[in-house]
Design an enzyme around this catalytic site. Structure first.
Site, PDB file in Angstrom:
ATOM      1  N   ALA A  19      41.815  28.734   8.689  1.00  0.00           N
ATOM      2  CA  ALA A  19      43.264  28.888   8.832  1.00  0.00           C
ATOM      3  C   ALA A  19      44.048  27.813   8.081  1.00  0.00           C
ATOM      4  O   ALA A  19      45.275  27.811   8.131  1.00  0.00           O
ATOM      5  CB  ALA A  19      43.631  28.891  10.313  1.00  0.00           C
ATOM      6  N   GLY A  24      45.298  17.004   4.783  1.00  0.00           N
ATOM      7  CA  GLY A  24      44.523  15.778   4.538  1.00  0.00           C
ATOM      8  C   GLY A  24      43.029  16.062   4.433  1.00  0.00           C
ATOM      9  O   GLY A  24      42.263  15.210   4.014  1.00  0.00           O
ATOM     10  N   ASN A  25      42.631  17.286   4.839  1.00  0.00           N
ATOM     11  CA  ASN A  25      41.224  17.701   4.769  1.00  0.00           C
ATOM     12  C   ASN A  25      41.154  18.756   3.656  1.00  0.00           C
ATOM     13  O   ASN A  25      41.608  19.886   3.811  1.00  0.00           O
ATOM     14  CB  ASN A  25      40.831  18.262   6.145  1.00  0.00           C
ATOM     15  CG  ASN A  25      39.500  19.003   6.159  1.00  0.00           C
ATOM     16  OD1 ASN A  25      38.965  19.375   5.123  1.00  0.00           O
ATOM     17  ND2 ASN A  25      38.990  19.233   7.358  1.00  0.00           N
ATOM     18  N   VAL A  26      40.613  18.333   2.510  1.00  0.00           N
ATOM     19  CA  VAL A  26      40.677  19.136   1.288  1.00  0.00           C
ATOM     20  C   VAL A  26      40.032  20.518   1.476  1.00  0.00           C
ATOM     21  O   VAL A  26      40.587  21.545   1.091  1.00  0.00           O
ATOM     22  CB  VAL A  26      39.961  18.372   0.139  1.00  0.00           C
ATOM     23  CG1 VAL A  26      40.003  19.157  -1.159  1.00  0.00           C
ATOM     24  CG2 VAL A  26      40.591  16.989  -0.057  1.00  0.00           C
ATOM     25  N   ASN A 110      33.901  14.566  16.804  1.00  0.00           N
ATOM     26  CA  ASN A 110      35.263  14.265  17.259  1.00  0.00           C
ATOM     27  C   ASN A 110      35.462  14.538  18.744  1.00  0.00           C
ATOM     28  O   ASN A 110      36.596  14.483  19.237  1.00  0.00           O
ATOM     29  CB  ASN A 110      36.286  15.106  16.477  1.00  0.00           C
ATOM     30  CG  ASN A 110      36.137  14.947  14.983  1.00  0.00           C
ATOM     31  OD1 ASN A 110      35.837  15.899  14.290  1.00  0.00           O
ATOM     32  ND2 ASN A 110      36.314  13.736  14.490  1.00  0.00           N
ATOM     33  N   GLU A 174      39.979   9.772  17.200  1.00  0.00           N
ATOM     34  CA  GLU A 174      39.180  10.858  16.633  1.00  0.00           C
ATOM     35  C   GLU A 174      37.717  10.770  17.065  1.00  0.00           C
ATOM     36  O   GLU A 174      36.843  11.416  16.496  1.00  0.00           O
ATOM     37  CB  GLU A 174      39.303  10.835  15.110  1.00  0.00           C
ATOM     38  CG  GLU A 174      40.735  11.059  14.620  1.00  0.00           C
ATOM     39  CD  GLU A 174      41.214  12.519  14.747  1.00  0.00           C
ATOM     40  OE1 GLU A 174      40.458  13.424  14.381  1.00  0.00           O
ATOM     41  OE2 GLU A 174      42.361  12.727  15.190  1.00  0.00           O
ATOM     42  N   ARG A 214      44.351   9.223  10.910  1.00  0.00           N
ATOM     43  CA  ARG A 214      44.287   9.850  12.242  1.00  0.00           C
ATOM     44  C   ARG A 214      43.945   8.854  13.359  1.00  0.00           C
ATOM     45  O   ARG A 214      44.293   9.066  14.516  1.00  0.00           O
ATOM     46  CB  ARG A 214      43.234  10.957  12.243  1.00  0.00           C
ATOM     47  CG  ARG A 214      43.522  12.093  11.282  1.00  0.00           C
ATOM     48  CD  ARG A 214      42.669  13.279  11.679  1.00  0.00           C
ATOM     49  NE  ARG A 214      42.536  14.285  10.645  1.00  0.00           N
ATOM     50  CZ  ARG A 214      41.881  15.422  10.810  1.00  0.00           C
ATOM     51  NH1 ARG A 214      41.280  15.679  11.966  1.00  0.00           N
ATOM     52  NH2 ARG A 214      41.788  16.305   9.843  1.00  0.00           N
ATOM     53  N   HIS A 250      38.323  11.253   7.947  1.00  0.00           N
ATOM     54  CA  HIS A 250      37.592  10.524   8.999  1.00  0.00           C
ATOM     55  C   HIS A 250      36.660   9.525   8.314  1.00  0.00           C
ATOM     56  O   HIS A 250      36.158   9.798   7.218  1.00  0.00           O
ATOM     57  CB  HIS A 250      36.704  11.471   9.825  1.00  0.00           C
ATOM     58  CG  HIS A 250      37.448  12.336  10.789  1.00  0.00           C
ATOM     59  ND1 HIS A 250      37.167  13.676  10.953  1.00  0.00           N
ATOM     60  CD2 HIS A 250      38.443  12.053  11.667  1.00  0.00           C
ATOM     61  CE1 HIS A 250      37.966  14.186  11.885  1.00  0.00           C
ATOM     62  NE2 HIS A 250      38.747  13.222  12.327  1.00  0.00           N
ATOM     63  N   CYS A 369      29.444  15.850  11.203  1.00  0.00           N
ATOM     64  CA  CYS A 369      30.597  16.286  12.020  1.00  0.00           C
ATOM     65  C   CYS A 369      30.132  17.145  13.174  1.00  0.00           C
ATOM     66  O   CYS A 369      30.767  17.187  14.222  1.00  0.00           O
ATOM     67  CB  CYS A 369      31.553  17.147  11.206  1.00  0.00           C
ATOM     68  SG  CYS A 369      32.324  16.327   9.838  1.00  0.00           S
TER      69      CYS A 369
HETATM   70  O1  SUG Z   1      39.511  17.985  12.094  1.00  0.00           O
HETATM   71  N1  SUG Z   1      38.579  20.861  10.276  1.00  0.00           N
HETATM   72  C1  SUG Z   1      38.193  19.672  11.024  1.00  0.00           C
HETATM   73  C2  SUG Z   1      36.949  19.052  10.428  1.00  0.00           C
HETATM   74  C3  SUG Z   1      36.423  17.946  11.273  1.00  0.00           C
HETATM   75  C4  SUG Z   1      35.281  17.230  10.621  1.00  0.00           C
HETATM   76  N2  SUG Z   1      34.800  16.220  11.484  1.00  0.00           N
HETATM   77  C5  SUG Z   1      34.380  15.014  11.102  1.00  0.00           C
HETATM   78  N3  SUG Z   1      34.575  14.541   9.894  1.00  0.00           N
HETATM   79  N4  SUG Z   1      33.802  14.282  11.988  1.00  0.00           N
HETATM   80  C6  SUG Z   1      39.337  18.649  11.057  1.00  0.00           C
HETATM   81  O2  SUG Z   1      40.020  18.510  10.040  1.00  0.00           O
HETATM   82  C7  SUG Z   1      39.868  22.889   9.894  1.00  0.00           C
HETATM   83  C8  SUG Z   1      40.302  24.106  10.680  1.00  0.00           C
HETATM   84  C9  SUG Z   1      40.940  25.141   9.825  1.00  0.00           C
HETATM   85  O3  SUG Z   1      41.568  24.821   8.822  1.00  0.00           O
HETATM   86  O4  SUG Z   1      40.801  26.349  10.165  1.00  0.00           O
HETATM   87  C10 SUG Z   1      39.478  21.705  10.786  1.00  0.00           C
HETATM   88  O5  SUG Z   1      39.978  21.570  11.875  1.00  0.00           O
END
Ligand code: SUG
Length: 446
Positions: A19, A24-26, A110, A174, A214, A250, A369
């Site tokens: 979704a 911040g999470n590529v 997390n 986190e 975070r 993270h 993760c």
């Molecule tokens: O929190 N992705 C998670 C990934 C978490 C990874 N965990 C660690 N690095 N420990 C986050 O960003 C994406 C959900 C989405 O886009 O549908 C998401 O929540």
């Protein structure tokens, strides 16, 4: 007494989807709106758990959350029957519906921060669920996470559970993704390393400019207080703000520790040498390995793309360490070459095992993760809910359960389907029986 590290992996939930929820999470942003396969995702996770079990490690299972999160949708003013709530949310606020459907609890690194009994003042294992305030979809997790952890570690002679920190970005927490423990043996007191992204109460301190940090220093300090950790055994280390801005949301995307080894990228931290001197001093006698990956061998961008540091470093029963890496590392020439040379170097890491967790990787979640580490002695292991510890029978049972309840393919548009809600509840109701959890979900408690 024997000591172990038990990895509790998150079972991927039936609503696993892409979704684009994590700024911040590529990977999360670049795969937004593509079709997912909940069944494949859950099976890839189970295969990883089984592979670690077959390597001779203790492996646990953490149940997913109830999604769609109907209680939150109702709290936000969507009313009527369940089907009406879903339809209204889909029409008026699709982004909120998607957040309330995320299977993000699969990333159990997390879920919580855990301090083993060897480190704490009362000699018990301490658990604090992470509040995950920085992302709305993740902030929905801590209450149920706390209930699940209490159902697994349900013996107050050995286990102490705390409430998650106040739900505010000042105490953004986190969990274990920003926490590493260095020790000579799992049962010996260790140095707990808390890696934070910013200081909430000090606007002058360095912080990233583009993407959010975070984890705050103040959250890490609160966890250390709650867990009864001695200042002499805790080190707070700041993550380099520039790498957060390069997609390292993270710390476990840029460094990972196991026993007396810290595996990290050259650009991971602020003030690295002074902090490493503090770690050495607090660690005391005993060998300590700092394995640095130079940026000219693996760039930060390549590390973010392949998740070289979101590998699990585990100690096998033979005593050697192995790296559990996602297949994306094998597919990258730079990273595969680096890992091939690493096992030849003078470090405890002697094996690399590649595993396919692509469904999770597309949302920014690698092997590390997907797991929550819990260091336990044999008495503590005996006090863990045994139905949550993986053996061949549980592995087979969970595979059959996934086949019965999970969809092969899911699109973001399917999230409003009331049938998905029913399928998900049926699945979780059966799962709580398989894992002997009792009633932990809102739909079971209402
Ligand atoms: O929190 N992705 C998670 C990934 C978490 C990874 N965990 C660690 N690095 N420990 C986050 O960003 C994406 C959900 C989405 O886009 O549908 C998401 O929540």
């Amino acid at each position: 007494m024997k000591h172990f590290e038990v990895n509790f992996d998150g079972l991927v939930g039936p609503t696993h989807n892409y979704a684009g929820l994590s700024f911040g999470n590529v990977a999360s942003l670049s795969n937004a709106a593509s079709a997912s396969s909940p069944r494949q995702a859950a099976k890839q996770g189970l295969m990883k758990m089984k592979a670690l079990h077959d390597l001779g490690l203790k492996q646990g299972v953490l149940a997913p959350q109830e999604r769609p999160d109907m209680a939150t949708l109702r709290r936000l003013g969507f009313s009527g029957t369940d089907a009406q709530v879903l339809a209204k949310a889909a029409k008026e606020a699709p982004a909120i519906l998607a957040a309330c459907c995320s299977a993000s609890s699969m990333w159990t690194a997390n879920a919580a921060t855990i301090s083993p009994s060897a480190d704490t003042s009362d000699g018990r294992v301490h658990f604090t669920p992470a509040n995950l305030t920085n992302k709305f979809h993740r902030s929905l997790e801590p209450a149920v996470t706390g209930r699940i952890l209490q159902a697994i570690f349900n013996d107050d002679r050995h286990f102490q559970h705390h409430k998650h920190l106040p739900d505010n970005d000042h105490f953004g927490d986190e969990g274990a993704a920003n926490h590493t423990r260095l020790c000579s043996h799992y049962g010996h007191a260790g140095v707990e390393l808390f890696v934070y992204g910013r200081e909430a109460f000090n606007a002058a301190a360095p912080a990233p400019k583009k993407y959010p940090a975070r984890q705050t220093l103040e959250a890490s300090q609160a966890i250390a207080r709650l867990h009864g950790l001695d200042d002499d055994t805790v080190v707070y280390l700041q993550q380099n703000p520039d790498v957060i801005d390069a997609g390292v949301f993270h710390n476990d995307v840029i460094s990972v520790g196991n026993q007396n080894l810290l595996f990290y990228h050259q650009d991971a931290f602020v003030d690295t040498q002074a902090k490493f001197a503090e770690i050495r001093r607090k660690f005391g006698d005993g060998e300590l390995h700092f394995v640095e990956v130079p940026r000219d061998q693996v760039s930060v961008a390549e590390a973010v793309k392949t998740y070289l540091f979101n590998t699990q470093v585990v100690t096998l029963p033979s005593g050697i360490m192995a790296i559990i890496a996602p297949t994306e590392c094998e597919e990258s020439d730079a990273v595969r070459t680096y890992l091939a040379s690493l096992v030849e170097q003078d470090s405890p890491i002697k094996e690399v095992h590649y595993m396919d967790v692509k469904q999770s990787m597309r949302n920014g979640g690698g092997p590390a993760c997907l797991r929550l580490r819990v260091a336990l002695n044999d008495e503590e292991v005996a006090a863990v809910n045994p139905s949550c510890l993986l053996d061949d029978a549980l592995f087979n049972r969970l595979n059959t359960w996934v086949d019965k309840h999970y969809r092969e393919e899911l699109h973001v548009a399917d999230l409003a389907d009331p049938a998905l809600l029913m399928e998900s509840r049926d699945a979780l109701d059966e799962l709580t029986q398989i894992l002997g959890l009792g009633s932990v979900y809102p739909f079971q408690l209402d």
